[in-house]
Design an enzyme around this catalytic site. Structure first.
Site, PDB file in Angstrom:
ATOM      1  CE  LYS A  32     -13.629  -7.801   5.243  1.00 40.97           C
ATOM      2  NZ  LYS A  32     -12.956  -7.368   4.031  1.00 40.97           N
TER       3      LYS A  32
ATOM      4  CG  HIS B 134      -1.912  -1.048   1.351  1.00 40.48           C
ATOM      5  ND1 HIS B 134      -2.045  -1.844   2.457  1.00 40.48           N
ATOM      6  CD2 HIS B 134      -2.867  -1.466   0.485  1.00 40.48           C
ATOM      7  CE1 HIS B 134      -3.047  -2.708   2.279  1.00 40.48           C
ATOM      8  NE2 HIS B 134      -3.559  -2.503   1.082  1.00 40.48           N
TER       9      HIS B 134
ATOM     10  NE  ARG C 130      -2.862  -7.397  -4.221  1.00 41.25           N
ATOM     11  CZ  ARG C 130      -3.538  -8.045  -3.301  1.00 41.25           C
ATOM     12  NH1 ARG C 130      -2.928  -8.471  -2.221  1.00 41.25           N
ATOM     13  NH2 ARG C 130      -4.823  -8.260  -3.436  1.00 41.25           N
TER      14      ARG C 130
ATOM     15  CB  SER D  75      -4.295  -6.560   5.093  1.00 37.61           C
ATOM     16  OG  SER D  75      -4.047  -5.325   4.481  1.00 37.61           O
TER      17      SER D  75
HETATM   18  N1  COA Z   1      -0.380  -3.890  -1.766  1.00 33.98           N
HETATM   19  C1  COA Z   1      -0.647  -4.822  -0.839  1.00 33.98           C
HETATM   20  N2  COA Z   1      -1.865  -5.329  -0.629  1.00 33.98           N
HETATM   21  C2  COA Z   1      -2.878  -4.864  -1.369  1.00 33.98           C
HETATM   22  C3  COA Z   1      -2.684  -3.897  -2.349  1.00 33.98           C
HETATM   23  C4  COA Z   1      -1.359  -3.404  -2.538  1.00 33.98           C
HETATM   24  N3  COA Z   1      -1.076  -2.473  -3.451  1.00 33.98           N
HETATM   25  N4  COA Z   1      -3.862  -3.642  -2.930  1.00 33.98           N
HETATM   26  C5  COA Z   1      -4.772  -4.432  -2.325  1.00 33.98           C
HETATM   27  N5  COA Z   1      -4.172  -5.167  -1.392  1.00 33.98           N
HETATM   28  C6  COA Z   1      -4.815  -6.209  -0.545  1.00 33.98           C
HETATM   29  C7  COA Z   1      -5.285  -5.700   0.769  1.00 33.98           C
HETATM   30  O1  COA Z   1      -4.268  -5.781   1.735  1.00 33.98           O
HETATM   31  C8  COA Z   1      -6.417  -6.646   1.072  1.00 33.98           C
HETATM   32  O2  COA Z   1      -5.864  -7.835   1.551  1.00 33.98           O
HETATM   33  P1  COA Z   1      -6.696  -8.871   2.439  1.00 33.98           P
HETATM   34  O3  COA Z   1      -7.886  -9.278   1.640  1.00 33.98           O
HETATM   35  O4  COA Z   1      -5.707  -9.910   2.635  1.00 33.98           O
HETATM   36  O5  COA Z   1      -7.051  -8.124   3.692  1.00 33.98           O
HETATM   37  C9  COA Z   1      -7.010  -6.969  -0.286  1.00 33.98           C
HETATM   38  O6  COA Z   1      -5.986  -6.679  -1.209  1.00 33.98           O
HETATM   39  C10 COA Z   1      -8.236  -6.163  -0.572  1.00 33.98           C
HETATM   40  O7  COA Z   1      -7.810  -4.826  -0.649  1.00 33.98           O
HETATM   41  P2  COA Z   1      -8.616  -3.506  -0.371  1.00 33.98           P
HETATM   42  O8  COA Z   1      -7.914  -2.476  -1.150  1.00 33.98           O
HETATM   43  O9  COA Z   1      -8.740  -3.231   1.062  1.00 33.98           O
HETATM   44  O10 COA Z   1      -9.958  -3.796  -1.065  1.00 33.98           O
HETATM   45  P3  COA Z   1     -11.330  -4.051  -0.430  1.00 33.98           P
HETATM   46  O11 COA Z   1     -11.969  -4.964  -1.411  1.00 33.98           O
HETATM   47  O12 COA Z   1     -11.282  -4.464   0.954  1.00 33.98           O
HETATM   48  O13 COA Z   1     -11.968  -2.592  -0.458  1.00 33.98           O
HETATM   49  C11 COA Z   1     -13.136  -0.712  -1.451  1.00 33.98           C
HETATM   50  C12 COA Z   1     -12.361  -2.008  -1.628  1.00 33.98           C
HETATM   51  C13 COA Z   1     -13.067  -0.146  -0.050  1.00 33.98           C
HETATM   52  C14 COA Z   1     -12.510   0.274  -2.396  1.00 33.98           C
HETATM   53  C15 COA Z   1     -14.586  -1.020  -1.861  1.00 33.98           C
HETATM   54  O14 COA Z   1     -15.059  -2.123  -1.117  1.00 33.98           O
HETATM   55  C16 COA Z   1     -15.521   0.151  -1.703  1.00 33.98           C
HETATM   56  O15 COA Z   1     -15.400   1.148  -2.356  1.00 33.98           O
HETATM   57  N6  COA Z   1     -16.531   0.028  -0.830  1.00 33.98           N
HETATM   58  C17 COA Z   1     -17.527   1.054  -0.561  1.00 33.98           C
HETATM   59  C18 COA Z   1     -18.897   0.624  -1.059  1.00 33.98           C
HETATM   60  C19 COA Z   1     -19.070   0.956  -2.525  1.00 33.98           C
HETATM   61  O16 COA Z   1     -18.927   2.063  -2.969  1.00 33.98           O
HETATM   62  N7  COA Z   1     -19.447  -0.057  -3.317  1.00 33.98           N
HETATM   63  C20 COA Z   1     -19.656   0.100  -4.734  1.00 33.98           C
HETATM   64  C21 COA Z   1     -18.456  -0.323  -5.547  1.00 33.98           C
HETATM   65  S1  COA Z   1     -18.601  -2.036  -6.004  1.00 33.98           S
END
Ligand code: COA
Length: 164
Positions: free
Chosen positions: A44, A20, A93, A131
């Site tokens: 969550k 990140h 990734r 993560s």
């Molecule tokens: N380096 C390391 N790890 C990374 C990474 C990077 N560059 N990019 C993503 N990851 C990992 C994270 O650590 C996380 O790992 P884990 O699953 O082991 O915990 C995983 O990838 C998911 O990453 P994250 O970026 O946190 O994505 P998410 O799916 O949890 O969240 C949001 C995505 C918050 C952007 C999205 O859910 C959101 O916008 N929600 C709001 C509701 C909404 O608007 N919905 C409509 C859109 S569908």
């Protein structure tokens, strides 16, 4: 008025990793203002409380004056409008990330066409980090120094050890 130069990097950041941070640092080379926004998802729970994720991010990004840390609830596009930001940054990734990212970008574009999603490739040395890998290795007392920023290594290790 949505500002195209302001970008938001949203995610769970539970906790922030070197992957990140790499992306955040690179985003500051492209955009004058980068808002890192932690999703506060009441459905969550996660491991670290949202306030702690925000604190860890702020500590890890203390050397980056263009970066602000925030949290949000609800739809990302609504948050984008609230902070007048026009660009969502996401990291890719591997091809496995593509499908869900593609879907999310399409949905966001459908409901808010004025907001653009831009993707940056994660640097190869961080491609395997997530993560949950940090939580799993650290939770079993393994070495996570190469996975998380040095400035917050102690905070994360201590919290994971306590939960063992
Ligand atoms: N380096 C390391 N790890 C990374 C990474 C990077 N560059 N990019 C993503 N990851 C990992 C994270 O650590 C996380 O790992 P884990 O699953 O082991 O915990 C995983 O990838 C998911 O990453 P994250 O970026 O946190 O994505 P998410 O799916 O949890 O969240 C949001 C995505 C918050 C952007 C999205 O859910 C959101 O916008 N929600 C709001 C509701 C909404 O608007 N919905 C409509 C859109 S569908």
């Amino acid at each position: 008025m949505i500002q195209k130069g302001v970008c938001v990097y949203p995610g769970s950041f539970d906790p922030v990793t070197n992957g990140h941070l790499d992306l955040i640092e690179r985003a500051t080379q492209v955009f004058p203002r980068v808002i890192v926004a932690v999703l506060n998802n009441p459905g969550k729970q996660g491991f670290f409380p949202v306030e702690e994720r925000v604190r860890l991010l702020a500590k890890a990004c203390a050397h980056l004056p263009k970066v602000e840390i925030d949290s949000f609830q609800g739809l990302l596009v609504d948050y984008m409008k609230k902070v007048n930001a026009g660009i969502v940054i996401r990291g890719l990734r591997a091809v496995t990330d593509f499908e869900s990212e593609f879907l999310m970008a399409q949905v966001n574009h459908q409901i808010s066409p004025e907001i653009e999603t831009l993707f940056m490739m994660t640097s190869p040395q961080f491609a395997y980090i997530s993560s949950s890998v940090v939580r799993e290795i650290g939770g079993f007392g393994g070495e996570i120094a190469s996975f998380v920023p040095g400035s917050i290594l102690e905070d994360i290790s201590t919290a994971l050890k306590k939960a063992r």
